[in-house]
Design a protein around this motif. Sequence first.
Motif, PDB file in Angstrom:
ATOM      1  N   UNK A  30      42.941  20.480  33.803  1.00  0.00           N
ATOM      2  CA  UNK A  30      43.585  21.779  34.159  1.00  0.00           C
ATOM      3  C   UNK A  30      42.779  23.063  34.013  1.00  0.00           C
ATOM      4  N   UNK A  31      42.443  23.162  32.677  1.00  0.00           N
ATOM      5  CA  UNK A  31      41.607  24.223  32.302  1.00  0.00           C
ATOM      6  C   UNK A  31      40.362  23.937  31.532  1.00  0.00           C
ATOM      7  N   UNK A  32      39.192  24.419  32.159  1.00  0.00           N
ATOM      8  CA  UNK A  32      38.090  24.450  31.167  1.00  0.00           C
ATOM      9  C   UNK A  32      37.596  25.376  30.390  1.00  0.00           C
TER      10      UNK A  32
ATOM     11  N   UNK B 171      41.863  38.219  37.176  1.00  0.00           N
ATOM     12  CA  UNK B 171      41.125  37.405  38.313  1.00  0.00           C
ATOM     13  C   UNK B 171      40.017  36.414  37.599  1.00  0.00           C
ATOM     14  N   UNK B 172      39.256  36.826  36.747  1.00  0.00           N
ATOM     15  CA  UNK B 172      38.324  35.991  36.499  1.00  0.00           C
ATOM     16  C   UNK B 172      39.043  34.894  35.278  1.00  0.00           C
ATOM     17  N   UNK B 173      39.808  35.204  34.560  1.00  0.00           N
ATOM     18  CA  UNK B 173      40.608  33.986  34.255  1.00  0.00           C
ATOM     19  C   UNK B 173      41.056  32.947  34.997  1.00  0.00           C
ATOM     20  N   UNK B 174      41.509  33.325  36.227  1.00  0.00           N
ATOM     21  CA  UNK B 174      42.171  32.237  37.084  1.00  0.00           C
ATOM     22  C   UNK B 174      41.051  31.191  37.411  1.00  0.00           C
ATOM     23  N   UNK B 175      39.833  31.503  37.486  1.00  0.00           N
ATOM     24  CA  UNK B 175      38.860  30.517  37.848  1.00  0.00           C
ATOM     25  C   UNK B 175      38.637  29.601  36.711  1.00  0.00           C
TER      26      UNK B 175
ATOM     27  N   UNK C  54      38.718  26.441  40.289  1.00  0.00           N
ATOM     28  CA  UNK C  54      37.349  27.411  40.426  1.00  0.00           C
ATOM     29  C   UNK C  54      37.205  27.804  42.120  1.00  0.00           C
ATOM     30  N   UNK C  55      37.702  27.283  43.030  1.00  0.00           N
ATOM     31  CA  UNK C  55      37.616  27.736  44.347  1.00  0.00           C
ATOM     32  C   UNK C  55      38.864  28.102  45.030  1.00  0.00           C
TER      33      UNK C  55
END
Length: 238
Positions: A16-18, A60-64, A68-69
Amino acid sequence: MAGRAAEPEVIWARPERTGRGPRPAYSRADIVAAAVRVADADGIDAVSMRRVAAEIGCGTMSLYNYVPRKEDLYELMVDAVSAEYDLAAGPSGDWRADMLHLARQARAIMRRHPWVIRLMTTGYAFGPHALRFLEHGLACLDGLDLPGGVKMELLATVNGTVMTIVANDLALAERARGLPWSEEQEQAVRGAYLRGQLAGGGYPRLAAVITESGARPLDPEEVFERTLRRVLDSFAPA
Protein backbone atom coordinates in the motif's frame (compact mmCIF):
# COMPACT_ATOMS: atom_id res chain seq x y z
CA MET A 1 24.18 4.09 -21.56
CA ALA A 2 20.46 3.75 -21.68
CA GLY A 3 18.61 3.20 -18.41
CA ARG A 4 16.75 0.04 -17.64
CA ALA A 5 13.33 -0.12 -19.28
CA ALA A 6 10.31 0.12 -17.04
CA GLU A 7 8.57 -3.13 -16.22
CA PRO A 8 4.83 -3.70 -15.92
CA GLU A 9 3.40 -3.84 -12.42
CA VAL A 10 0.03 -4.84 -10.99
CA ILE A 11 -1.19 -2.37 -8.38
CA TRP A 12 -2.73 -5.20 -6.35
CA ALA A 13 0.69 -6.86 -5.94
CA ARG A 14 2.23 -3.62 -4.67
CA PRO A 15 2.41 -2.76 -0.96
CA GLU A 16 0.00 0.00 0.00
CA ARG A 17 2.87 2.39 0.59
CA THR A 18 6.54 2.23 -0.32
CA GLY A 19 9.44 4.05 1.26
CA ARG A 20 10.66 4.55 4.79
CA GLY A 21 9.37 6.94 7.36
CA PRO A 22 6.61 7.27 9.91
CA ARG A 23 3.37 5.35 9.76
CA PRO A 24 1.38 6.38 6.66
CA ALA A 25 -1.11 9.14 7.32
CA TYR A 26 -3.54 7.83 4.70
CA SER A 27 -4.69 4.49 3.40
CA ARG A 28 -5.17 3.47 -0.18
CA ALA A 29 -8.89 3.32 0.55
CA ASP A 30 -8.84 6.98 1.68
CA ILE A 31 -7.23 8.01 -1.59
CA VAL A 32 -9.58 5.99 -3.77
CA ALA A 33 -12.65 7.27 -1.90
CA ALA A 34 -11.46 10.84 -2.52
CA ALA A 35 -10.92 10.12 -6.22
CA VAL A 36 -14.41 8.63 -6.52
CA ARG A 37 -15.91 11.71 -4.83
CA VAL A 38 -14.14 13.97 -7.31
CA ALA A 39 -15.25 11.88 -10.29
CA ASP A 40 -18.84 11.70 -9.04
CA ALA A 41 -18.96 15.47 -8.59
CA ASP A 42 -17.03 16.71 -11.61
CA GLY A 43 -16.38 13.79 -13.97
CA ILE A 44 -13.37 11.60 -14.61
CA ASP A 45 -11.46 14.38 -16.39
CA ALA A 46 -11.37 16.28 -13.08
CA VAL A 47 -9.48 13.43 -11.41
CA SER A 48 -5.79 14.28 -11.22
CA MET A 49 -3.14 13.39 -8.69
CA ARG A 50 -3.01 17.05 -7.65
CA ARG A 51 -6.80 17.26 -7.16
CA VAL A 52 -6.98 14.03 -5.19
CA ALA A 53 -4.03 15.04 -3.03
CA ALA A 54 -5.76 18.32 -2.24
CA GLU A 55 -8.97 16.43 -1.44
CA ILE A 56 -7.28 14.40 1.31
CA GLY A 57 -4.88 17.14 2.39
CA CYS A 58 -1.49 15.83 1.35
CA GLY A 59 1.20 16.86 -1.10
CA THR A 60 0.93 15.66 -4.67
CA MET A 61 4.31 13.95 -4.61
CA SER A 62 3.39 12.15 -1.39
CA LEU A 63 0.44 10.59 -3.18
CA TYR A 64 2.79 8.77 -5.54
CA ASN A 65 4.08 6.76 -2.57
CA TYR A 66 0.64 5.20 -2.35
CA VAL A 67 -0.43 5.14 -6.01
CA PRO A 68 2.42 5.33 -8.54
CA ARG A 69 0.38 6.14 -11.67
CA LYS A 70 -2.95 7.69 -12.56
CA GLU A 71 -3.79 4.47 -14.42
CA ASP A 72 -3.39 2.62 -11.12
CA LEU A 73 -5.75 5.10 -9.49
CA TYR A 74 -8.30 4.42 -12.22
CA GLU A 75 -8.03 0.69 -11.62
CA LEU A 76 -8.52 1.18 -7.91
CA MET A 77 -11.56 3.37 -8.56
CA VAL A 78 -13.22 0.80 -10.83
CA ASP A 79 -12.69 -1.90 -8.24
CA ALA A 80 -14.03 0.35 -5.47
CA VAL A 81 -17.38 0.81 -7.20
CA SER A 82 -17.45 -2.90 -8.05
CA ALA A 83 -17.78 -3.44 -4.31
CA GLU A 84 -21.28 -1.97 -4.54
CA TYR A 85 -22.72 -5.18 -6.01
CA ASP A 86 -24.82 -7.03 -3.47
CA LEU A 87 -23.81 -10.66 -3.92
CA ALA A 88 -24.69 -11.85 -0.43
CA ALA A 89 -27.69 -13.93 -1.48
CA GLY A 90 -25.66 -16.18 -3.78
CA PRO A 91 -26.94 -17.88 -6.94
CA SER A 92 -30.67 -18.59 -7.00
CA GLY A 93 -30.52 -21.57 -9.35
CA ASP A 94 -32.19 -19.57 -12.13
CA TRP A 95 -29.37 -18.25 -14.28
CA ARG A 96 -31.57 -15.88 -16.27
CA ALA A 97 -32.99 -14.29 -13.13
CA ASP A 98 -29.51 -13.97 -11.65
CA MET A 99 -28.11 -12.33 -14.79
CA LEU A 100 -30.99 -9.85 -14.85
CA HIS A 101 -30.40 -9.10 -11.17
CA LEU A 102 -26.73 -8.38 -11.85
CA ALA A 103 -27.62 -6.27 -14.89
CA ARG A 104 -30.02 -4.14 -12.83
CA GLN A 105 -27.36 -3.64 -10.20
CA ALA A 106 -24.80 -2.73 -12.87
CA ARG A 107 -27.15 -0.11 -14.29
CA ALA A 108 -27.69 1.42 -10.85
CA ILE A 109 -23.93 1.54 -10.19
CA MET A 110 -23.23 3.16 -13.57
CA ARG A 111 -25.92 5.75 -12.94
CA ARG A 112 -24.40 6.60 -9.57
CA HIS A 113 -20.92 6.74 -11.08
CA PRO A 114 -21.31 7.72 -14.77
CA TRP A 115 -17.56 8.09 -15.20
CA VAL A 116 -17.00 4.36 -14.69
CA ILE A 117 -18.29 3.64 -18.20
CA ARG A 118 -15.21 5.34 -19.66
CA LEU A 119 -12.85 3.30 -17.52
CA MET A 120 -14.29 -0.20 -17.74
CA THR A 121 -11.91 -2.45 -19.66
CA THR A 122 -10.79 -6.05 -19.32
CA GLY A 123 -7.48 -4.63 -18.08
CA TYR A 124 -9.18 -3.53 -14.88
CA ALA A 125 -10.70 -6.93 -14.08
CA PHE A 126 -8.11 -8.18 -11.58
CA GLY A 127 -9.05 -6.29 -8.44
CA PRO A 128 -10.48 -8.20 -5.47
CA HIS A 129 -14.03 -6.94 -5.94
CA ALA A 130 -13.94 -7.47 -9.70
CA LEU A 131 -12.73 -11.04 -9.19
CA ARG A 132 -15.45 -11.58 -6.58
CA PHE A 133 -18.03 -10.38 -9.10
CA LEU A 134 -16.72 -12.68 -11.83
CA GLU A 135 -16.66 -15.69 -9.51
CA HIS A 136 -20.24 -14.96 -8.45
CA GLY A 137 -21.37 -14.51 -12.05
CA LEU A 138 -19.84 -17.82 -13.10
CA ALA A 139 -21.44 -19.53 -10.10
CA CYS A 140 -24.81 -18.22 -11.27
CA LEU A 141 -24.15 -19.92 -14.60
CA ASP A 142 -23.21 -23.31 -13.15
CA GLY A 143 -26.44 -24.88 -14.41
CA LEU A 144 -25.99 -23.55 -17.94
CA ASP A 145 -24.57 -26.12 -20.35
CA LEU A 146 -21.97 -23.92 -22.02
CA PRO A 147 -18.15 -23.90 -22.11
CA GLY A 148 -16.48 -21.68 -19.52
CA GLY A 149 -15.20 -19.31 -22.17
CA VAL A 150 -18.70 -18.75 -23.52
CA LYS A 151 -19.94 -18.06 -20.02
CA MET A 152 -17.31 -15.33 -19.71
CA GLU A 153 -18.53 -13.94 -23.02
CA LEU A 154 -22.07 -13.96 -21.64
CA LEU A 155 -21.03 -11.92 -18.61
CA ALA A 156 -19.10 -9.50 -20.81
CA THR A 157 -22.01 -9.15 -23.24
CA VAL A 158 -24.49 -8.43 -20.47
CA ASN A 159 -22.16 -5.84 -18.98
CA GLY A 160 -21.49 -4.26 -22.38
CA THR A 161 -25.20 -4.08 -23.14
CA VAL A 162 -25.88 -2.32 -19.84
CA MET A 163 -23.03 0.11 -20.50
CA THR A 164 -24.45 0.98 -23.93
CA ILE A 165 -27.95 1.58 -22.59
CA VAL A 166 -26.77 3.68 -19.65
CA ALA A 167 -24.37 5.69 -21.81
CA ASN A 168 -27.22 6.55 -24.19
CA ASP A 169 -29.51 7.52 -21.30
CA LEU A 170 -26.81 9.72 -19.78
CA ALA A 171 -26.09 11.39 -23.12
CA LEU A 172 -29.77 12.19 -23.62
CA ALA A 173 -30.05 13.59 -20.09
CA GLU A 174 -26.94 15.72 -20.58
CA ARG A 175 -28.27 17.06 -23.86
CA ALA A 176 -31.63 17.89 -22.29
CA ARG A 177 -29.90 19.89 -19.53
CA GLY A 178 -28.29 22.09 -22.16
CA LEU A 179 -31.50 23.00 -23.99
CA PRO A 180 -32.91 26.53 -23.57
CA TRP A 181 -36.44 25.08 -23.72
CA SER A 182 -38.29 22.20 -22.13
CA GLU A 183 -37.87 18.58 -23.17
CA GLU A 184 -41.58 18.52 -24.05
CA GLN A 185 -41.13 21.44 -26.46
CA GLU A 186 -38.13 19.75 -28.03
CA GLN A 187 -39.98 16.48 -28.56
CA ALA A 188 -43.04 18.26 -29.98
CA VAL A 189 -40.93 20.02 -32.62
CA ARG A 190 -39.03 16.85 -33.50
CA GLY A 191 -42.23 14.83 -33.63
CA ALA A 192 -43.82 17.32 -36.03
CA TYR A 193 -40.74 17.21 -38.24
CA LEU A 194 -40.70 13.40 -38.30
CA ARG A 195 -44.40 13.20 -39.17
CA GLY A 196 -43.82 15.57 -42.06
CA GLN A 197 -40.98 13.42 -43.37
CA LEU A 198 -43.00 10.23 -43.11
CA ALA A 199 -46.03 11.79 -44.80
CA GLY A 200 -43.99 12.21 -47.98
CA GLY A 201 -43.95 8.44 -48.57
CA GLY A 202 -40.19 8.12 -48.73
CA TYR A 203 -39.93 5.93 -45.63
CA PRO A 204 -42.84 3.46 -45.83
CA ARG A 205 -41.37 0.83 -43.50
CA LEU A 206 -40.53 3.35 -40.80
CA ALA A 207 -43.97 4.91 -41.16
CA ALA A 208 -45.59 1.50 -40.76
CA VAL A 209 -43.59 0.76 -37.61
CA ILE A 210 -44.52 4.08 -36.02
CA THR A 211 -48.15 3.71 -37.02
CA GLU A 212 -48.21 0.22 -35.57
CA SER A 213 -46.74 1.38 -32.26
CA GLY A 214 -49.13 4.31 -32.10
CA ALA A 215 -46.21 6.67 -31.50
CA ARG A 216 -46.32 5.62 -27.86
CA PRO A 217 -43.23 6.85 -25.97
CA LEU A 218 -40.87 4.02 -25.12
CA ASP A 219 -40.73 3.00 -21.49
CA PRO A 220 -37.00 2.88 -20.57
CA GLU A 221 -37.61 0.17 -17.99
CA GLU A 222 -39.43 -2.04 -20.49
CA VAL A 223 -36.75 -1.49 -23.11
CA PHE A 224 -34.00 -2.36 -20.63
CA GLU A 225 -35.66 -5.58 -19.49
CA ARG A 226 -36.63 -6.64 -23.01
CA THR A 227 -33.16 -6.01 -24.39
CA LEU A 228 -31.43 -7.96 -21.63
CA ARG A 229 -33.82 -10.88 -22.00
CA ARG A 230 -33.06 -11.05 -25.71
CA VAL A 231 -29.34 -11.04 -24.98
CA LEU A 232 -29.79 -13.91 -22.54
CA ASP A 233 -31.94 -15.79 -25.05
CA SER A 234 -29.06 -15.69 -27.51
CA PHE A 235 -26.89 -17.69 -25.09
CA ALA A 236 -29.50 -20.28 -24.14
CA PRO A 237 -28.61 -23.74 -25.51
CA ALA A 238 -30.78 -24.74 -28.48
